[in-house]
Design a protein around this motif. Structure first.
Motif, PDB file in Angstrom:
ATOM      1  N   ARG A   1       0.836  -1.196   0.000  1.00 49.54           N
ATOM      2  CA  ARG A   1       0.000   0.000   0.000  1.00 49.54           C
ATOM      3  C   ARG A   1       0.875   1.251   0.000  1.00 49.54           C
ATOM      4  O   ARG A   1       1.660   1.475   0.923  1.00 49.54           O
ATOM      5  CB  ARG A   1      -0.922   0.005   1.221  1.00 49.54           C
TER       6      ARG A   1
ATOM      7  N   GLU B   1       1.106   5.034   0.456  1.00 50.38           N
ATOM      8  CA  GLU B   1       0.357   6.128   1.077  1.00 50.38           C
ATOM      9  C   GLU B   1       0.930   7.459   0.600  1.00 50.38           C
ATOM     10  O   GLU B   1       2.051   7.839   0.951  1.00 50.38           O
ATOM     11  CB  GLU B   1       0.449   6.011   2.600  1.00 50.38           C
TER      12      GLU B   1
ATOM     13  N   PHE C   1      -7.944   9.335  -9.950  1.00 50.03           N
ATOM     14  CA  PHE C   1      -8.602   8.083  -9.565  1.00 50.03           C
ATOM     15  C   PHE C   1      -8.308   7.789  -8.088  1.00 50.03           C
ATOM     16  O   PHE C   1      -7.809   6.721  -7.742  1.00 50.03           O
ATOM     17  CB  PHE C   1      -8.102   6.932 -10.454  1.00 50.03           C
ATOM     18  N   ARG C   2      -8.613   8.757  -7.249  1.00 54.56           N
ATOM     19  CA  ARG C   2      -8.191   8.682  -5.853  1.00 54.56           C
ATOM     20  C   ARG C   2      -8.866   7.540  -5.088  1.00 54.56           C
ATOM     21  O   ARG C   2      -8.293   7.000  -4.152  1.00 54.56           O
ATOM     22  CB  ARG C   2      -8.464  10.006  -5.144  1.00 54.56           C
ATOM     23  N   LYS C   3     -10.059   7.151  -5.493  1.00 52.42           N
ATOM     24  CA  LYS C   3     -10.725   6.043  -4.793  1.00 52.42           C
ATOM     25  C   LYS C   3      -9.977   4.723  -5.025  1.00 52.42           C
ATOM     26  O   LYS C   3      -9.856   3.900  -4.131  1.00 52.42           O
ATOM     27  CB  LYS C   3     -12.171   5.915  -5.264  1.00 52.42           C
ATOM     28  N   HIS C   4      -9.473   4.555  -6.247  1.00 51.11           N
ATOM     29  CA  HIS C   4      -8.732   3.336  -6.550  1.00 51.11           C
ATOM     30  C   HIS C   4      -7.382   3.315  -5.839  1.00 51.11           C
ATOM     31  O   HIS C   4      -6.886   2.260  -5.444  1.00 51.11           O
ATOM     32  CB  HIS C   4      -8.527   3.207  -8.063  1.00 51.11           C
TER      33      HIS C   4
ATOM     34  N   ALA D   1      -6.830   4.974  -3.073  1.00 50.78           N
ATOM     35  CA  ALA D   1      -7.089   5.256  -1.656  1.00 50.78           C
ATOM     36  C   ALA D   1      -6.392   6.539  -1.207  1.00 50.78           C
ATOM     37  O   ALA D   1      -5.729   6.582  -0.176  1.00 50.78           O
ATOM     38  CB  ALA D   1      -6.656   4.083  -0.779  1.00 50.78           C
TER      39      ALA D   1
ATOM     40  N   TYR E   1      -6.786  10.488  -0.089  1.00 53.55           N
ATOM     41  CA  TYR E   1      -7.759  11.433   0.473  1.00 53.55           C
ATOM     42  C   TYR E   1      -7.031  12.724   0.840  1.00 53.55           C
ATOM     43  O   TYR E   1      -5.903  12.699   1.340  1.00 53.55           O
ATOM     44  CB  TYR E   1      -8.431  10.828   1.705  1.00 53.55           C
TER      45      TYR E   1
END
Length: 304
Positions: free
Chosen positions: A106, A108, A175-178, A180, A182
């Motif tokens: 992930r 970040e 494509f911030r949802k894909h 993650a 915020y």
């Protein structure tokens, strides 16, 4: 499996489109460019879907390089584009592996350590692979001279690195949802990315302009030199022919051995002159006597 069958062609298509756009900034012979957005598409796809997009990178890179080769030569070449595509796929695999090894699965984007590590690993470090393999392949196929290798390698490496550093953040924002991602102030983020992108475009366009201008000046200088040398060569040949005409006029009757010796001397001085001959101008009533003289001189029947 159904998702994989969607991911691979989608990645290939995205890579091809990004590569086609990257050709706007290409430096001849067209395989290296001062910004290569496709490298950013490749690593972004891996961040979203793992290792499967690497197959799409291989396909998309092969297709875009086939189109580059066709634009340069008018012929469809398969071997060279596939070899370059293998380098691009290997680069994506290594860069993504480095990111997973030192950052994790992930990424970040709000974590400074993650961002800096990603920029270094996926950008300058990971992009060493495609630049090195691609430049070596072009040099091996005699598409680059030895004095072009360093510039081509540097352009390739910088283009891939800039493509990763600039494009991945944009994709993460869009494509911030894909991804993650915020953030509290989206307009500020978009403004910052826009400034960075605009600056990058200006710098790359300037670099491409100066490189093309330098090549144009070098071509013009070479053309002027070639024109001067050609003019001197023609003048030298004409002067030699005038000297031959003067020799014949001044000697009266020139025998065959004398003409042969003089001709060989002239042709040894000027390689542009391949053969010389004396062509007589005859009146119609003189043709019969001329044929008789030539037959007697050479020992075989001669006719005009």
């Amino acid at each position: 499996m159904a998702q994989v069958l969607k991911i691979i062609p989608l990645t290939a298509l995205s890579y091809f489109i990004a590569g086609w756009l990257g050709q706007v900034f290409a430096i001849p012979p067209g395989y290296a460019t001062v910004i290569w957005p496709a490298s950013g598409v490749a690593i972004a796809a891996c961040l979203l879907f793992g290792y499967w997009p690497i197959v799409g990178v291989l396909l998309g890179s092969a297709l875009v390089n086939i189109s580059i080769g066709y634009d340069n030569t008018g012929q469809i070449n398969i071997l060279l584009p596939v070899l370059i595509a293998l380098g691009s796929a290997l680069q994506t695999a290594v860069a993504y592996t480095l990111v997973r090894r030192f950052i994790g699965k992930r990424l970040e984007f709000y974590n400074v350590r993650h961002v800096l590590s990603f920029i270094v690993l996926a950008g300058p470090v990971g992009c060493l692979i495609s630049a090195s393999t691609g430049t070596s392949i072009l040099y091996g196929f005699d598409l680059l001279s030895s004095d072009q290798v360093l510039l081509n390698w540097l352009s390739w490496w910088l283009g891939d690195s800039v493509g990763v550093v600039v494009l991945v953040p944009w994709l993460a924002v869009l494509f911030r949802k894909h991804f993650a991602v915020y953030y509290d102030h989206p307009l500020r983020v978009l403004l910052a990315l826009s400034i960075v992108s605009l600056t990058t475009v200006i710098l790359t366009l300037s670099t491409a302009y100066f490189e093309i201008n330098k090549q144009r000046q070098a071509f013009n200088s070479s053309a002027d030199l070639s024109s001067t040398l050609l003019s001197e060569r023609i003048k030298n040949s004409v002067d030699i022919l005038y000297s031959m005409a003067g020799y014949i006029r001044g000697s009266g009757k020139v025998t065959v051995p004398e003409f042969q010796d003089f001709s060989e001397s002239i042709m040894s001085q000027d390689r542009a002159i391949k053969t010389l001959s004396i062509n007589h101008v005859l009146e119609e009533q003189d043709i019969v006597s001329y044929e008789a003289n030539m037959s007697l001189l050479h020992g075989f029947p001669f006719s005009v």
